[in-house]
Motif scaffolding. Sequence first.
Motif, PDB file in Angstrom:
ATOM      1  N   LEU A   4      34.147  47.420  50.254  1.00  0.00           N
ATOM      2  CA  LEU A   4      34.388  46.350  49.295  1.00  0.00           C
ATOM      3  C   LEU A   4      35.788  45.814  49.556  1.00  0.00           C
ATOM      4  O   LEU A   4      36.743  46.591  49.606  1.00  0.00           O
ATOM      5  N   GLU A   6      38.530  43.027  48.231  1.00  0.00           N
ATOM      6  CA  GLU A   6      38.936  42.049  47.225  1.00  0.00           C
ATOM      7  C   GLU A   6      39.904  41.038  47.829  1.00  0.00           C
ATOM      8  O   GLU A   6      40.656  41.353  48.752  1.00  0.00           O
ATOM      9  N   CYS A  22      35.104  39.615  45.709  1.00  0.00           N
ATOM     10  CA  CYS A  22      34.864  40.953  46.238  1.00  0.00           C
ATOM     11  C   CYS A  22      33.698  40.860  47.208  1.00  0.00           C
ATOM     12  O   CYS A  22      32.562  40.639  46.790  1.00  0.00           O
ATOM     13  N   TRP A  41      34.540  45.100  37.619  1.00  0.00           N
ATOM     14  CA  TRP A  41      35.965  44.960  37.923  1.00  0.00           C
ATOM     15  C   TRP A  41      36.738  45.867  36.972  1.00  0.00           C
ATOM     16  O   TRP A  41      36.454  45.913  35.773  1.00  0.00           O
ATOM     17  N   CYS A 101      37.498  46.081  42.601  1.00  0.00           N
ATOM     18  CA  CYS A 101      36.066  45.865  42.547  1.00  0.00           C
ATOM     19  C   CYS A 101      35.373  47.210  42.757  1.00  0.00           C
ATOM     20  O   CYS A 101      35.852  48.034  43.555  1.00  0.00           O
ATOM     21  N   GLY A 122      37.012  49.003  46.173  1.00  0.00           N
ATOM     22  CA  GLY A 122      37.843  48.251  47.094  1.00  0.00           C
ATOM     23  C   GLY A 122      39.272  48.766  47.057  1.00  0.00           C
ATOM     24  O   GLY A 122      39.604  49.675  46.298  1.00  0.00           O
TER      25      GLY A 122
END
Length: 131
Positions: A4, A6, A22, A41, A101, A122
């Motif tokens: 992931l 961001e 993301c 989030w 994320c 992330g």
Amino acid sequence: QEQLVESGGGLVQAGGSLRLSCAASGRTFSRYGMGSFRMAWFRQAPGKEREFVAYISGSGLTTNYADSVKGRFTISRDNAKNTVYLQMNNLKPEDTAVYYCAADLGGNPTSYTHSSAFNSWGQGTQVTVSS
């Protein structure tokens, strides 16, 4: 390996807006489709614990928000693009944090307001709101 990433963070004045993205990639997302996974989030300010910000179901039909951002932030997703977004309007200095994320790749029954519900994260993107 699932990933992931961001983007979209930065420095903005109070009252301004930012849109975080993301982007998801990896075998699991490719095999099952991003729409199979609920996502969220979270954010973490210096010296504070990581806190829930917004949630979105796999289909995108269900969303929920922390009280502190309700009416100002909007979470959305484009499963065809393997991307989740967080539109942040009317930003306040107290929104300053690293935003993360998260994806639940394991069908964890834990409430989505808890970070333990998510097993893929992330690296985070910094959002700084000046007064």
